[in-house]
Design a protein around this motif. Structure first.
Motif, PDB file in Angstrom:
ATOM      1  N   ALA A 174      -3.635   0.125   7.090  1.00  0.00           N
ATOM      2  CA  ALA A 174      -2.215   0.419   6.908  1.00  0.00           C
ATOM      3  C   ALA A 174      -1.901   1.898   7.091  1.00  0.00           C
ATOM      4  CB  ALA A 174      -1.769  -0.042   5.515  1.00  0.00           C
ATOM      5  N   LEU A 175      -2.898   2.752   6.891  1.00  0.00           N
ATOM      6  CA  LEU A 175      -2.670   4.196   6.985  1.00  0.00           C
ATOM      7  C   LEU A 175      -2.210   4.607   8.372  1.00  0.00           C
ATOM      8  CD1 LEU A 175      -2.822   6.887   5.417  1.00  0.00           C
ATOM      9  CD2 LEU A 175      -5.179   7.119   6.254  1.00  0.00           C
ATOM     10  N   GLN A 176      -2.622   3.876   9.410  1.00  0.00           N
ATOM     11  CA  GLN A 176      -2.204   4.241  10.770  1.00  0.00           C
ATOM     12  C   GLN A 176      -0.688   4.182  10.923  1.00  0.00           C
ATOM     13  OE1 GLN A 176      -3.006   1.385  14.001  1.00  0.00           O
ATOM     14  NE2 GLN A 176      -3.609  -0.105  12.436  1.00  0.00           N
TER      15      GLN A 176
ATOM     16  N   HIS B 111       0.817  -1.214   0.000  1.00  0.00           N
ATOM     17  CA  HIS B 111       0.000   0.000   0.000  1.00  0.00           C
ATOM     18  C   HIS B 111       0.856   1.272   0.000  1.00  0.00           C
ATOM     19  CE1 HIS B 111      -3.482  -2.485   0.836  1.00  0.00           C
ATOM     20  NE2 HIS B 111      -2.983  -2.898   1.989  1.00  0.00           N
ATOM     21  N   SER B 112       2.164   1.134   0.178  1.00  0.00           N
ATOM     22  CA  SER B 112       3.008   2.294   0.492  1.00  0.00           C
ATOM     23  C   SER B 112       2.905   3.421  -0.530  1.00  0.00           C
ATOM     24  CB  SER B 112       4.468   1.869   0.644  1.00  0.00           C
ATOM     25  OG  SER B 112       4.685   1.219   1.877  1.00  0.00           O
ATOM     26  N   ARG B 113       3.028   3.107  -1.817  1.00  0.00           N
ATOM     27  CA  ARG B 113       3.035   4.187  -2.813  1.00  0.00           C
ATOM     28  C   ARG B 113       1.666   4.871  -2.897  1.00  0.00           C
ATOM     29  NH1 ARG B 113       7.085   1.167  -5.989  1.00  0.00           N
ATOM     30  NH2 ARG B 113       8.991   2.410  -5.790  1.00  0.00           N
ATOM     31  N   LYS B 114       0.611   4.082  -2.819  1.00  0.00           N
ATOM     32  CA  LYS B 114      -0.729   4.662  -2.847  1.00  0.00           C
ATOM     33  C   LYS B 114      -0.957   5.560  -1.637  1.00  0.00           C
ATOM     34  CE  LYS B 114      -5.623   3.329  -2.682  1.00  0.00           C
ATOM     35  NZ  LYS B 114      -6.575   2.186  -2.669  1.00  0.00           N
ATOM     36  N   LEU B 115      -0.554   5.091  -0.456  1.00  0.00           N
ATOM     37  CA  LEU B 115      -0.766   5.861   0.762  1.00  0.00           C
ATOM     38  C   LEU B 115       0.198   7.044   0.860  1.00  0.00           C
ATOM     39  CD1 LEU B 115      -1.535   3.013   3.305  1.00  0.00           C
ATOM     40  CD2 LEU B 115      -3.132   4.546   2.146  1.00  0.00           C
ATOM     41  N   LYS B 116       1.365   6.915   0.239  1.00  0.00           N
ATOM     42  CA  LYS B 116       2.270   8.068   0.150  1.00  0.00           C
ATOM     43  C   LYS B 116       1.586   9.201  -0.608  1.00  0.00           C
ATOM     44  CE  LYS B 116       6.394   9.618  -2.340  1.00  0.00           C
ATOM     45  NZ  LYS B 116       7.448   9.247  -3.310  1.00  0.00           N
ATOM     46  N   THR B 117       0.975   8.877  -1.742  1.00  0.00           N
ATOM     47  CA  THR B 117       0.284   9.891  -2.547  1.00  0.00           C
ATOM     48  C   THR B 117      -0.837  10.531  -1.745  1.00  0.00           C
ATOM     49  OG1 THR B 117       0.819   8.713  -4.584  1.00  0.00           O
ATOM     50  CG2 THR B 117      -1.002  10.292  -4.671  1.00  0.00           C
TER      51      THR B 117
ATOM     52  N   TYR C  80       9.464  -2.547  10.614  1.00  0.00           N
ATOM     53  CA  TYR C  80       8.145  -3.085  10.291  1.00  0.00           C
ATOM     54  C   TYR C  80       8.198  -4.542   9.827  1.00  0.00           C
ATOM     55  CZ  TYR C  80       7.096   1.910  10.232  1.00  0.00           C
ATOM     56  OH  TYR C  80       6.969   3.234  10.585  1.00  0.00           O
ATOM     57  N   GLY C  81       9.335  -5.203  10.034  1.00  0.00           N
ATOM     58  CA  GLY C  81       9.544  -6.527   9.470  1.00  0.00           C
ATOM     59  C   GLY C  81       8.583  -7.587   9.959  1.00  0.00           C
ATOM     60  N   GLU C  82       8.031  -7.423  11.159  1.00  0.00           N
ATOM     61  CA  GLU C  82       7.139  -8.441  11.721  1.00  0.00           C
ATOM     62  C   GLU C  82       5.659  -8.131  11.481  1.00  0.00           C
ATOM     63  OE1 GLU C  82       8.017 -11.344  13.239  1.00  0.00           O
ATOM     64  OE2 GLU C  82      10.079 -10.869  12.651  1.00  0.00           O
ATOM     65  N   ILE C  83       5.368  -7.039  10.792  1.00  0.00           N
ATOM     66  CA  ILE C  83       3.979  -6.645  10.555  1.00  0.00           C
ATOM     67  C   ILE C  83       3.489  -7.235   9.240  1.00  0.00           C
ATOM     68  CG2 ILE C  83       2.388  -4.707  10.280  1.00  0.00           C
ATOM     69  CD1 ILE C  83       3.575  -4.932  13.064  1.00  0.00           C
ATOM     70  N   ASP C  84       2.353  -7.916   9.271  1.00  0.00           N
ATOM     71  CA  ASP C  84       1.766  -8.513   8.074  1.00  0.00           C
ATOM     72  C   ASP C  84       0.816  -7.501   7.431  1.00  0.00           C
ATOM     73  OD1 ASP C  84       0.715 -10.054   6.084  1.00  0.00           O
ATOM     74  OD2 ASP C  84      -0.435 -11.377   7.415  1.00  0.00           O
ATOM     75  N   PHE C  85       1.346  -6.741   6.489  1.00  0.00           N
ATOM     76  CA  PHE C  85       0.527  -5.758   5.802  1.00  0.00           C
ATOM     77  C   PHE C  85      -0.353  -6.386   4.722  1.00  0.00           C
ATOM     78  CE2 PHE C  85       3.894  -3.020   7.499  1.00  0.00           C
ATOM     79  CZ  PHE C  85       3.147  -1.967   8.010  1.00  0.00           C
ATOM     80  N   SER C  86      -0.043  -7.617   4.307  1.00  0.00           N
ATOM     81  CA  SER C  86      -0.769  -8.236   3.201  1.00  0.00           C
ATOM     82  C   SER C  86      -2.246  -8.455   3.528  1.00  0.00           C
ATOM     83  CB  SER C  86      -0.119  -9.575   2.826  1.00  0.00           C
ATOM     84  OG  SER C  86      -0.210 -10.498   3.907  1.00  0.00           O
ATOM     85  N   SER C  87      -2.560  -8.615   4.811  1.00  0.00           N
ATOM     86  CA  SER C  87      -3.955  -8.839   5.208  1.00  0.00           C
ATOM     87  C   SER C  87      -4.672  -7.554   5.597  1.00  0.00           C
ATOM     88  CB  SER C  87      -3.999  -9.825   6.383  1.00  0.00           C
ATOM     89  OG  SER C  87      -3.301  -9.295   7.501  1.00  0.00           O
ATOM     90  N   MET C  88      -3.967  -6.418   5.529  1.00  0.00           N
ATOM     91  CA  MET C  88      -4.554  -5.137   5.936  1.00  0.00           C
ATOM     92  C   MET C  88      -5.205  -4.424   4.766  1.00  0.00           C
ATOM     93  SD  MET C  88      -1.856  -3.266   8.471  1.00  0.00           S
ATOM     94  CE  MET C  88      -1.159  -4.065   9.905  1.00  0.00           C
TER      95      MET C  88
END
Length: 375
Positions: free
Chosen positions: A177-179, A33-39, A164-172
């Motif tokens: 993820a914005l938080q 989500h990083s690039r989308k949320l960066k924008t 952030y290595g232990e955070i599973d962003f794939s299910s968010m």
């Protein structure tokens, strides 16, 4: 009780300005989500450039304490003082370089010079006004004659992908993820400081501190912007040191900085209500204020502030607002210091001008105001 005057201000912003295209090279990407949320974050915060104390190769260039010491030195130079003449030093930051000892001890160590009284103030943006008020009251009470207060941040080190290595962003979802993501694309590094004395210098612009008001509303809210716990649920939150080891705290995401946007929205009416309370208590009307220095975490939140003030018939004319977050980013506890320093250096302030500073903090909801008069 003695009057207190700001006789010098100084800033330290590390490196050259980093534009939006270069951000990823400094703090990287942490999720799909990083690039989308960066924008999205950059559209909301309105920031065009900021400063990082980490270079493009990921090397740490300076410490938080060193940035603060550089800012204090610059403020002393502006006040035509040597740092050895300081009687008192108060330092604000969100997170010091070390867990122990206090941040002010580290800054004093970098400054060197001579023994002095110090105080450390750890919160988020509001720690800035805590440090200023501490120095102000010490001079006002006659305890000291020359004091410095500073705010400094090294936010970018929080945002390296390894955190952030232990955070599973794939299910968010993107909303979840914005938080984590919003603050990564908003906060930046730097420091600024003020020198305060018992008398102004007639040869240059000085600011009399009229009063400082600050109030916490933590009795009404759980944590909103937080790090060091696995959640902000008052009943279930577990502090990082209660996990048995730093490794386990890391695995559970208890070391990450995050923001609860639902709570943030609920704080605005509280801040604006306090704003009206302060205006009434101090007998101020919006027309009395020549310069308004509000710190807000994003341009969109500044617009929300304007809407609520307009609805409350307390809107200070927009041409009197001063905020340069688009150029330097959100520098947390350093932000109000940076705003004051820029106003003194850039604006054609005149004797008698009233300046109102406003610092809301979402950490656990508090707000601060400071009234200054140009002399």
């Amino acid at each position: 009780m003695q009057d207190v005057f700001i006789t010098g201000s100084g800033s330290y912003l590390p490196g050259r300005p980093v534009d939006n295209r270069e951000m990823e090279a400094r703090i990287g990407l942490i999720s799909g989500h990083s690039r989308k949320l960066k924008t999205l974050a950059l559209r909301q915060n309105g920031i065009k450039t900021r400063h990082y104390a980490i270079d493009a190769a990921g090397n740490y260039q300076i410490t938080n304490a060193q940035m603060a010491a550089n800012a204090v030195t610059a403020a002393c130079d502006a006040a035509r003082r040597d740092s050895r003449q300081l009687d008192y030093l108060s330092c604000a930051t969100t997170q010091a370089d070390q867990l122990v000892p206090g941040h002010a001890s580290a800054v004093h160590g970098e400054l060197g010079g001579s023994p002095m009284e110090i105080s450390s103030h750890q919160s988020v943006c509001g720690s800035s006004m805590m440090a200023i008020k501490s120095a102000y009251l010490n001079i006002r009470a006659g305890e000291h004659r020359v004091a410095a207060a500073c705010g400094s941040e090294f936010s970018s080190r929080w945002f390296q992908p390894g955190f952030y290595g232990e955070i599973d962003f794939s299910s968010m979802s993107p909303e979840e993820a914005l938080q984590y993501e919003f603050l990564r694309w908003t906060l930046s590094d730097g420091a600024a400081a003020l020198v305060m004395e018992t008398a102004p210098d007639s040869s240059r612009t000085c600011l009399k501190i009229d009063w400082i008001e600050q109030k916490s509303f933590a009795d009404r809210f759980p944590n909103c912007m937080f790090a060091g716990a696995d959640s902000n649920d008052p009943e279930e939150a577990k502090p990082w040191a209660h996990f048995g080891s730093p490794q386990e705290a890391y695995r559970q995401g208890a070391l990450l900085l995050r923001q609860d946007f639902v709570l943030l929205e609920q704080m605005f009416p509280v801040w604006m209500g306090y704003f009206l309370e302060v205006l009434d208590k101090r007998g101020l009307s919006p027309g009395d204020i020549r310069y308004f220095l509000p710190h807000y975490s994003a341009r969109s939140l500044g617009e929300r502030m304007k809407t609520l003030l307009t609805c409350s018939s307390a809107m200070i004319p927009e041409e009197r607002w001063r905020n340069h977050q688009s150029e330097v980013g959100n520098v947390g506890s350093a932000s109000i210091f940076l705003l004051i320093d820029k106003l003194i250096r850039d604006a054609t302030v005149q004797s008698g001008d009233r300046i109102l500073c406003f610092v809301p903090e979402s950490g656990r909801c508090l707000a601060s105001f400071m009234s200054l008069t140009v002399v």
